[in-house]
Design a protein around this motif. Sequence first.
Motif, PDB file in Angstrom:
ATOM      1  N   ASP A   1       0.821  -1.203   0.000  1.00  0.00           N
ATOM      2  CA  ASP A   1       0.000   0.000   0.000  1.00  0.00           C
ATOM      3  C   ASP A   1       0.861   1.260   0.000  1.00  0.00           C
ATOM      4  OD1 ASP A   1      -2.329  -1.440   0.020  1.00  0.00           O
ATOM      5  OD2 ASP A   1      -2.746  -1.150   2.166  1.00  0.00           O
ATOM      6  N   VAL A   2       0.460   2.218  -0.813  1.00  0.00           N
ATOM      7  CA  VAL A   2       1.015   3.566  -0.810  1.00  0.00           C
ATOM      8  C   VAL A   2      -0.169   4.508  -0.665  1.00  0.00           C
ATOM      9  CG1 VAL A   2       2.304   5.309  -2.096  1.00  0.00           C
ATOM     10  CG2 VAL A   2       2.969   2.896  -2.248  1.00  0.00           C
ATOM     11  N   ALA A   3      -0.171   5.310   0.362  1.00  0.00           N
ATOM     12  CA  ALA A   3      -1.318   6.149   0.695  1.00  0.00           C
ATOM     13  C   ALA A   3      -1.762   6.982  -0.500  1.00  0.00           C
ATOM     14  CB  ALA A   3      -0.985   7.050   1.880  1.00  0.00           C
ATOM     15  N   GLY A   4      -3.075   6.961  -0.778  1.00  0.00           N
ATOM     16  CA  GLY A   4      -3.643   7.744  -1.856  1.00  0.00           C
ATOM     17  C   GLY A   4      -3.677   7.043  -3.193  1.00  0.00           C
ATOM     18  N   PHE A   5      -3.105   5.839  -3.286  1.00  0.00           N
ATOM     19  CA  PHE A   5      -3.058   5.101  -4.538  1.00  0.00           C
ATOM     20  C   PHE A   5      -3.675   3.715  -4.354  1.00  0.00           C
ATOM     21  CE2 PHE A   5       0.398   8.139  -4.672  1.00  0.00           C
ATOM     22  CZ  PHE A   5       0.267   8.696  -5.942  1.00  0.00           C
ATOM     23  N   VAL A   6      -4.295   3.214  -5.419  1.00  0.00           N
ATOM     24  CA  VAL A   6      -4.842   1.859  -5.392  1.00  0.00           C
ATOM     25  C   VAL A   6      -3.699   0.857  -5.496  1.00  0.00           C
ATOM     26  CG1 VAL A   6      -6.274   0.182  -6.617  1.00  0.00           C
ATOM     27  CG2 VAL A   6      -7.033   2.557  -6.393  1.00  0.00           C
TER      28      VAL A   6
ATOM     29  N   ASP B   1      -9.007  -5.973 -12.511  1.00  0.00           N
ATOM     30  CA  ASP B   1     -10.248  -6.109 -11.757  1.00  0.00           C
ATOM     31  C   ASP B   1     -10.007  -6.004 -10.258  1.00  0.00           C
ATOM     32  OD1 ASP B   1     -11.957  -6.301 -13.960  1.00  0.00           O
ATOM     33  OD2 ASP B   1     -11.461  -8.428 -14.207  1.00  0.00           O
ATOM     34  N   TRP B   2      -8.811  -6.396  -9.809  1.00  0.00           N
ATOM     35  CA  TRP B   2      -8.476  -6.136  -8.404  1.00  0.00           C
ATOM     36  C   TRP B   2      -8.401  -4.631  -8.180  1.00  0.00           C
ATOM     37  CZ3 TRP B   2      -7.742  -9.485  -4.263  1.00  0.00           C
ATOM     38  CH2 TRP B   2      -7.279  -8.883  -3.086  1.00  0.00           C
ATOM     39  N   ALA B   3      -7.725  -3.929  -9.081  1.00  0.00           N
ATOM     40  CA  ALA B   3      -7.612  -2.475  -8.951  1.00  0.00           C
ATOM     41  C   ALA B   3      -8.986  -1.813  -9.004  1.00  0.00           C
ATOM     42  CB  ALA B   3      -6.718  -1.930 -10.055  1.00  0.00           C
ATOM     43  N   ARG B   4      -9.860  -2.301  -9.872  1.00  0.00           N
ATOM     44  CA  ARG B   4     -11.194  -1.712 -10.029  1.00  0.00           C
ATOM     45  C   ARG B   4     -12.069  -1.903  -8.801  1.00  0.00           C
ATOM     46  NH1 ARG B   4     -15.838  -4.095 -11.437  1.00  0.00           N
ATOM     47  NH2 ARG B   4     -14.774  -6.038 -12.024  1.00  0.00           N
ATOM     48  N   THR B   5     -11.852  -2.978  -8.072  1.00  0.00           N
ATOM     49  CA  THR B   5     -12.754  -3.327  -6.968  1.00  0.00           C
ATOM     50  C   THR B   5     -12.177  -2.992  -5.590  1.00  0.00           C
ATOM     51  OG1 THR B   5     -11.868  -5.597  -6.989  1.00  0.00           O
ATOM     52  CG2 THR B   5     -13.854  -5.172  -8.292  1.00  0.00           C
ATOM     53  N   HIS B   6     -11.080  -2.229  -5.561  1.00  0.00           N
ATOM     54  CA  HIS B   6     -10.483  -1.852  -4.283  1.00  0.00           C
ATOM     55  C   HIS B   6     -10.210  -0.346  -4.258  1.00  0.00           C
ATOM     56  CE1 HIS B   6      -9.875  -6.202  -4.119  1.00  0.00           C
ATOM     57  NE2 HIS B   6      -9.745  -6.061  -2.817  1.00  0.00           N
ATOM     58  N   PRO B   7     -10.415   0.290  -3.111  1.00  0.00           N
ATOM     59  CA  PRO B   7     -10.215   1.737  -3.005  1.00  0.00           C
ATOM     60  C   PRO B   7      -8.742   2.078  -2.812  1.00  0.00           C
ATOM     61  CG  PRO B   7     -10.908   0.870  -0.892  1.00  0.00           C
ATOM     62  CD  PRO B   7     -10.936  -0.292  -1.859  1.00  0.00           C
ATOM     63  N   PRO B   8      -8.391   3.361  -2.957  1.00  0.00           N
ATOM     64  CA  PRO B   8      -7.019   3.778  -2.664  1.00  0.00           C
ATOM     65  C   PRO B   8      -6.642   3.470  -1.217  1.00  0.00           C
ATOM     66  CG  PRO B   8      -8.186   5.501  -3.859  1.00  0.00           C
ATOM     67  CD  PRO B   8      -9.213   4.472  -3.466  1.00  0.00           C
ATOM     68  N   ALA B   9      -5.380   3.194  -1.000  1.00  0.00           N
ATOM     69  CA  ALA B   9      -4.892   2.910   0.356  1.00  0.00           C
ATOM     70  C   ALA B   9      -4.982   4.171   1.218  1.00  0.00           C
ATOM     71  CB  ALA B   9      -3.456   2.415   0.294  1.00  0.00           C
ATOM     72  N   ARG B  10      -5.289   3.970   2.480  1.00  0.00           N
ATOM     73  CA  ARG B  10      -5.403   5.110   3.403  1.00  0.00           C
ATOM     74  C   ARG B  10      -4.072   5.449   4.049  1.00  0.00           C
ATOM     75  NH1 ARG B  10     -10.390   4.048   7.323  1.00  0.00           N
ATOM     76  NH2 ARG B  10      -9.797   6.176   7.918  1.00  0.00           N
ATOM     77  N   ARG B  11      -3.161   4.480   4.103  1.00  0.00           N
ATOM     78  CA  ARG B  11      -1.849   4.730   4.709  1.00  0.00           C
ATOM     79  C   ARG B  11      -0.805   3.861   4.012  1.00  0.00           C
ATOM     80  NH1 ARG B  11      -4.980   2.073   8.314  1.00  0.00           N
ATOM     81  NH2 ARG B  11      -5.457   4.028   9.374  1.00  0.00           N
ATOM     82  N   HIS B  12       0.440   4.193   4.217  1.00  0.00           N
ATOM     83  CA  HIS B  12       1.519   3.401   3.639  1.00  0.00           C
ATOM     84  C   HIS B  12       1.647   2.048   4.344  1.00  0.00           C
ATOM     85  CE1 HIS B  12       2.666   6.945   1.510  1.00  0.00           C
ATOM     86  NE2 HIS B  12       3.275   7.551   2.513  1.00  0.00           N
ATOM     87  N   ALA B  13       2.067   1.035   3.598  1.00  0.00           N
ATOM     88  CA  ALA B  13       2.458  -0.230   4.217  1.00  0.00           C
ATOM     89  C   ALA B  13       3.615   0.014   5.183  1.00  0.00           C
ATOM     90  CB  ALA B  13       2.888  -1.230   3.140  1.00  0.00           C
ATOM     91  N   TRP B  14       3.719  -0.854   6.169  1.00  0.00           N
ATOM     92  CA  TRP B  14       4.741  -0.684   7.210  1.00  0.00           C
ATOM     93  C   TRP B  14       6.132  -0.539   6.592  1.00  0.00           C
ATOM     94  CZ3 TRP B  14       9.221  -3.116   8.561  1.00  0.00           C
ATOM     95  CH2 TRP B  14       9.749  -2.812   9.820  1.00  0.00           C
TER      96      TRP B  14
END
Length: 392
Positions: free
Chosen positions: A36-41, A48-61
């Motif tokens: 995850d990178v905050a603000g990006f899917v 279809d994974w990208a289409r069905t998931h929202p942007p990340a809210r925070r960065h991965a650890w």
Amino acid sequence: MQDLYGAFVPGTNVVVQPTGQGPLSGLTFASKDLFDVAGFVTGCGNPDWARTHPPARRHAWAVQRLLDAGATLAGKTITDEISLGLLGRNQFDGTPINPKAPDRFPGGSSSGSAAAVAGGLVDFALGTDSGGSVRVPSSFTGIYGIRPTHGAISVEGLMTQAPSFDTAGYFAAGAEIFAKVGAVLLQDAAPAAPITEILFATDAFAACDPVVRDAAAEPTRSIARAVGASREIVIAEEGLPAWNRAQVRLQCSEFSRTFRAWVDTYNPRFSYEVGSTLAHAALIPESERTEAALLRTAIRARLDALLAGGRVICFPTMPILPPHRDAPLSVMNEAGDRIVNLTAIAGLSGLPLVNLPLGQAGTIPVGIAILGARGSDLSLIEFARALGKPSS
């Protein structure tokens, strides 16, 4: 930055400035499109994974840890679809070019990250490894790579597929940067300690093509000289194909459960290989999974005993050279099966493994694996740093 090797996810422009100063200041890194990178899917290599998931809210650890240490994120890199692949192919985002062997596959599923590092586009990159996804591309592209002790690097904010196998790893082209990144991501690991003996796994060498064994000969002699004490062992009493079957049954059972609800809900598009892999995974009987789990328990106990006291097991990271990009599907499937004969060793045991980019078959890289005791990640990294990479 010009993406000369098709390493980055098309249509994305993901650049994140550092959030602190530290040992990685001035360095750039790329992140596999599972983190995850905050603000990006987080696209996971499938539209279809990208289409069905929202942007990340925070960065991965792991991303946040690197930003805090002063590094700049330069982009998100291509992965095999939902990380299910070992050669680096992606029919949607494209297959990255192997900078060291352009007519051959880069290895997957962290193909974009390895290509970006091997091609000098970034200083280092994040990847993941469940069934070999750091080890395969690091060997095929001639760079340093680590599959850490299972659980040693947090997978928070990472799209996982098989929780008892999933690890967050990384790549670097040089031993010094490889060590610097390890010090940041593995701050809680045991301090580095000397390696006392090298154990050469003769059955792992026997599983390799002759060209790989020949390319590994001088590097393994160098490793033995660097340690001083070495001997040969047989690592798999049951035979490595039995370890392969256990890895496949356990990993497939887990990722079948991981993706089942999403597949049922959205009927996503897949390549033939990924679709058939998911379909076959759903058919594995519970009895086979149970048998495989028992073997995994025995393997872990055996390797823990073998590696006690600072010993390390050494063998070629891959049994084959990277296949040609135009290889037929049957050849690619055979290559994937042979690869798992060796990747199952660290996968089933959960032990740390570092790829040393020390071998060459002509101009094609051949990696050498060093497998250490549970928690010995920094010892392996320090050995890699001290050994260095021979000048070409």
